[in-house]
Design a protein around this motif. Structure first.
Motif, PDB file in Angstrom:
ATOM      1  N   THR A  62       0.800  -1.218   0.000  1.00 25.96           N
ATOM      2  CA  THR A  62       0.000   0.000   0.000  1.00 25.96           C
ATOM      3  C   THR A  62       0.833   1.268   0.000  1.00 25.96           C
ATOM      4  O   THR A  62       0.371   2.314  -0.427  1.00 25.96           O
ATOM      5  N   GLY A  63       2.058   1.201   0.514  1.00 25.37           N
ATOM      6  CA  GLY A  63       2.873   2.409   0.623  1.00 25.37           C
ATOM      7  C   GLY A  63       2.328   3.378   1.652  1.00 25.37           C
ATOM      8  O   GLY A  63       2.653   4.562   1.645  1.00 25.37           O
ATOM      9  N   ALA A  64       1.441   2.891   2.536  1.00 20.74           N
ATOM     10  CA  ALA A  64       0.825   3.755   3.528  1.00 20.74           C
ATOM     11  C   ALA A  64       1.854   4.278   4.506  1.00 20.74           C
ATOM     12  O   ALA A  64       2.954   3.776   4.590  1.00 20.74           O
ATOM     13  N   SER A  65       1.509   5.266   5.233  1.00 22.30           N
ATOM     14  CA  SER A  65       2.297   5.859   6.308  1.00 22.30           C
ATOM     15  C   SER A  65       2.612   7.308   5.996  1.00 22.30           C
ATOM     16  O   SER A  65       2.694   7.711   4.827  1.00 22.30           O
ATOM     17  N   ILE A  66       2.719   8.072   7.052  1.00 19.31           N
ATOM     18  CA  ILE A  66       3.120   9.478   6.963  1.00 19.31           C
ATOM     19  C   ILE A  66       4.630   9.526   6.835  1.00 19.31           C
ATOM     20  O   ILE A  66       5.344   8.886   7.594  1.00 19.31           O
ATOM     21  N   ARG A  67       5.143  10.305   5.904  1.00 16.27           N
ATOM     22  CA  ARG A  67       6.566  10.288   5.589  1.00 16.27           C
ATOM     23  C   ARG A  67       7.260  11.584   6.000  1.00 16.27           C
ATOM     24  O   ARG A  67       8.339  11.903   5.510  1.00 16.27           O
ATOM     25  N   PHE A  68       6.639  12.346   6.903  1.00 14.32           N
ATOM     26  CA  PHE A  68       7.278  13.537   7.450  1.00 14.32           C
ATOM     27  C   PHE A  68       8.031  13.177   8.734  1.00 14.32           C
ATOM     28  O   PHE A  68       7.689  12.216   9.423  1.00 14.32           O
ATOM     29  N   VAL A 213       7.087   1.258  12.533  1.00 13.49           N
ATOM     30  CA  VAL A 213       6.845   1.959  13.798  1.00 13.49           C
ATOM     31  C   VAL A 213       6.096   3.258  13.528  1.00 13.49           C
ATOM     32  O   VAL A 213       5.155   3.625  14.249  1.00 13.49           O
ATOM     33  N   ASN A 214       6.498   3.966  12.484  1.00 15.67           N
ATOM     34  CA  ASN A 214       5.805   5.195  12.116  1.00 15.67           C
ATOM     35  C   ASN A 214       4.329   4.914  11.837  1.00 15.67           C
ATOM     36  O   ASN A 214       3.432   5.649  12.275  1.00 15.67           O
ATOM     37  N   GLU A 215       4.085   3.835  11.112  1.00 17.68           N
ATOM     38  CA  GLU A 215       2.710   3.474  10.781  1.00 17.68           C
ATOM     39  C   GLU A 215       1.930   3.082  12.036  1.00 17.68           C
ATOM     40  O   GLU A 215       0.738   3.405  12.164  1.00 17.68           O
ATOM     41  N   GLN A 216       2.595   2.413  12.985  1.00 15.74           N
ATOM     42  CA  GLN A 216       1.917   2.029  14.223  1.00 15.74           C
ATOM     43  C   GLN A 216       1.474   3.264  15.008  1.00 15.74           C
ATOM     44  O   GLN A 216       0.358   3.313  15.537  1.00 15.74           O
ATOM     45  N   VAL A 217       2.342   4.274  15.085  1.00 18.29           N
ATOM     46  CA  VAL A 217       1.976   5.511  15.791  1.00 18.29           C
ATOM     47  C   VAL A 217       0.828   6.208  15.067  1.00 18.29           C
ATOM     48  O   VAL A 217      -0.072   6.776  15.696  1.00 18.29           O
TER      49      VAL A 217
END
Length: 696
Positions: A62-68, A213-217
């Motif tokens: 999916t490429g999901a997650s915030i990348r900032f 971890v970023n996605e978990q948060v």
């Protein structure tokens, strides 16, 4: 014990005498301060390649997650040779360990303390950390190595520092979530108070190496979708994650004054509490935050009205911000005159939420504020959060630089709150002004420069030149000379002799160009012969590395200078483990061990060598090669006369080394030979003797 009775005993003040950091956009405290005072945001997108290989199939698909985020540069770089660590070992070390080694060195050097002078001392090490991203990446790749055991265990974040510097006080890693590094500071203060240690290195570290971890948060609901911390603003929608680390050196205030240390600020008191079920798990408690501020003020012996500024936890979450504002207003704001509201700000608006290193980031910001007497702006504030009545709470968020910000009676609070409810608050006060001002701006002096290599020596001169740009005449050249003389002196040395800033700058330029002794042209005339003593002492320093003679020539009231550039590490690349081949999450095949050369090849070489000198050279060459192999391609400080222990080789590596020697030579040396012959020279003689017994 009731909360109102916490902290009834006043704490003996503790000085912060050294500091270092690697934060987003800032490789040192000087740059960190310049970013703060200019209102610079160091938040951006994830660096190229950082999250190039998600470990879970769902993220990969999916490429999901915030990348900032707030990211530091070059987490894969490390000067392994400087710390006597082989390439193989460094490759399997968590970069958090590697960065902390460099930060600890820089903070001790910033304190103008020689590393060799603290070896064997009762110094403590207290590190706040809560993430093991590297360990997870390392384990899932399947490329396991013996050095990965010590290289990835979290306890080694503190213990490796204690081992390298020879520090014999407590050595602890503290995990209280996002408040870990400020909890580590509190633990260090307690240890100093109890007499467990005479000084302490305190740090915090956090690296964001896993996209998961970023996605978990994000799934938990903590992250800002647009990658900003809008502290106390009506746009508050979560925080942006950050990474980095920082260290401070602590010493009891009286001892710091006795030793002539530069004191950035004074820690007056600290306290820690837990929410204790007064709210939901993960939801902060205003009552608990009130308790921890009152307790810290009581320990510090100050009133709430004395608190002129609070460095907030200040994450910019819609739930947490109103709760923290309510606690600050209740305890401090309403205790101050209405015309002098308590000022607040959050470093998270500049660099993001560094999680386990967030507390040390806030501490360094507050410490530098007291050092410079300025308050930098808190960013991303336009309109107040409607749930925060700033005027009614007598709180003012600082949005512009404020000069002359503190009186000698003012104190500053620093807050850090951890997931699960561990709250910490620290009270800082300004450093008392020296009893005597130092007017020795000019005067003949010698700057001692050194490095482990010619390149490091030249770079030392170069970074000092950059430091001097725009510096003017403060500090004095003699203060800088005194500080440089109080540092570790390395094998490659140069000396800059001069009596004013232009002469010192010109001398540094000469060192950059390759000169070892930089003397002003005017000093070489007959009229300047009385300065011959300085040139003689400078030459002696270059020859011997003994700075004692230089220190005798420097004026007696010289002082240690803060924030001088520290040692320029010569770093190599140590790649972060990556999953290669197969579906994400699949372990890759472990790398094969280096193949031993056939026994026949060395035996033939031996039989074709007859002279004793040639045979001993042949064996030494073999030992060097095999030791380099087990160390992963590098052998730091490979001196034939140094013991293996002094070179920094551990017992397990020595056993692997012995196995390779036996396999290549065909002889059968027992393990005890490594203790009976603990140097390359001695072991070479032993191997030569055994080969002669077997082959003649």
């Amino acid at each position: 014990m009731a909360a109102d009775n916490l902290g009834v005993d006043h704490m003996t003040p503790v000085a912060i005498i050294g500091m270092s950091c690697r934060f987003p956009g800032a490789e040192n405290p000087d740059r960190f301060w310049r970013n703060l005072i200019t209102g610079t945001s160091s938040v951006g997108v994830v660096p190229d390649g950082r999250w190039a290989d998600p470990l879970t199939s769902s993220l990969a698909a999916t490429g999901a997650s915030i990348r900032f985020g707030g990211f530091v540069d070059d987490v894969e770089l490390f000067d392994a040779d400087f710390f006597g660590i082989s390439r193989r070992e460094a490759q399997h070390m968590d970069p958090q360990q590697r960065i902390l080694l460099e930060l600890a060195w820089e903070s001790i050097e910033d304190a103008a303390v020689r590393a060799e002078d603290v070896r064997g001392a009762r110094w403590g090490v207290f590190i706040g950390a809560c993430a093991d991203d590297f360990r997870f990446r390392y384990l899932i790749t399947g490329n396991l190595d013996r050095f990965g055991h010590t290289g990835t265990n979290r306890c080694m974040l503190a213990n490796r520092l204690s081992h390298h510097f020879g520090l014999r006080g407590p050595s602890e890693v503290i995990d209280s979530g996002q408040s870990s590094s400020l909890t580590a500071l509190h633990r260090a203060l307690s240890s100093l108070r109890l007499g467990e240690c005479e000084a302490a290195v305190v740090g915090g570290i956090n690296l964001n190496l896993l996209q998961e971890v970023n996605e978990q948060v994000r799934l938990w609901g903590g992250l800002s979708p647009d990658g900003r911390c809008y502290t106390f603003d009506d746009r508050a929608n979560g925080y942006v994650r950050g990474e980095g680390g920082g260290c401070v050196v602590l010493k009891p205030f009286d001892a710091a004054v006795r030793d002539g240390d530069h004191i950035y600020c004074v820690i007056r008191g600290s306290a820690t509490t837990n929410d204790g079920g007064r709210s939901g798990l993960g939801v902060p408690s205003q009552e608990a935050q009130c308790d921890v501020m009152k307790a810290a003020q009581a320990v510090a012996g100050v009133s709430a009205a004395d608190v002129a500024y609070i460095e907030l936890h200040g994450t910019g979450t819609p739930v947490g911000d109103p709760i923290e504002a309510g606690a600050v207003g209740e305890i401090v704001g309403l205790a101050r005159p209405y015309e002098h509201p308590v000022r607040v700000g959050s470093v998270k608006t500049n660099i993001g939420h560094l999680e386990s290193a967030a507390g040390i980031a806030g501490l360094l910001k507050a410490c530098l504020m007291l050092h410079y007497g300025q308050v930098p702006p808190s960013l991303n504030f336009v309109n107040r959060n409607p749930g925060i009545a700033l005027d009614e709470l007598n709180i003012r968020l600082v949005t512009e630089v404020e000069e002359g910000a503190f009186t000698p009676q003012d104190v500053v609070g620093v807050s850090s709150f951890g997931m699960g409810g561990t709250n910490v608050h620290v009270i800082l006060g300004p450093s008392p002004k020296p009893a005597e001002e130092n007017d020795a701006v000019y005067g003949d002096t010698i700057w001692c420069l050194s490095g482990r290599s010619r390149e490091a020596l030249r770079e030392t001169a170069q970074v000092l030149l950059r430091y001097l740009v725009g510096l003017g005449t403060s500090p004095s050249i003699t203060d800088v000379a005194w500080t440089l003389s109080n540092r570790t002196q390395w094998a490659h040395r140069a000396a800059v002799v001069g009596s004013d800033w232009p002469e010192i700058r010109h001398g540094l330029e000469k060192v950059v160009c390759g000169n070892d002794l930089a003397v002003p042209d005017g000093w070489l005339t007959e009229a300047a012969l009385e300065r011959g003593r300085f040139m003689q002492v400078a030459s002696e320093y270059i020859r011997t590395g003994d700075a004692a003679g230089v220190m005798k020539l420097i004026v007696k009231n010289s002082r240690k200078v803060s924030l001088l550039p520290t040692y320029p590490f010569q770093r190599d690349v140590f790649d972060i483990p990556r999953v290669t081949g197969g579906p994400p999450g699949a372990a890759s095949t472990p790398q094969a061990s280096p193949q031993d050369p056939p026994i026949a090849s060395f035996t033939e070489q031996w039989l074709n060598t007859y002279a004793d000198a040639d045979r001993i050279w042949t064996v030494r060459t073999l030992l060097e090669r095999e030791l380099t192999v087990v160390l992963g391609g590098s052998a730091p400080d490979l001196d034939h006369e140094l013991s293996f222990t002094d070179i920094g080789i551990d017992s397990m590596t020595l056993l692997e080394f012995l196995d390779r020697i036996n396999n290549v030579t065909g002889i059968d040396l027992p393990e005890t030979v490594l203790f009976d012959h603990p140097t390359i020279s001695e072991l070479a003689e032993c191997v030569k003797k055994e080969m002669e017994l077997k082959h003649g």
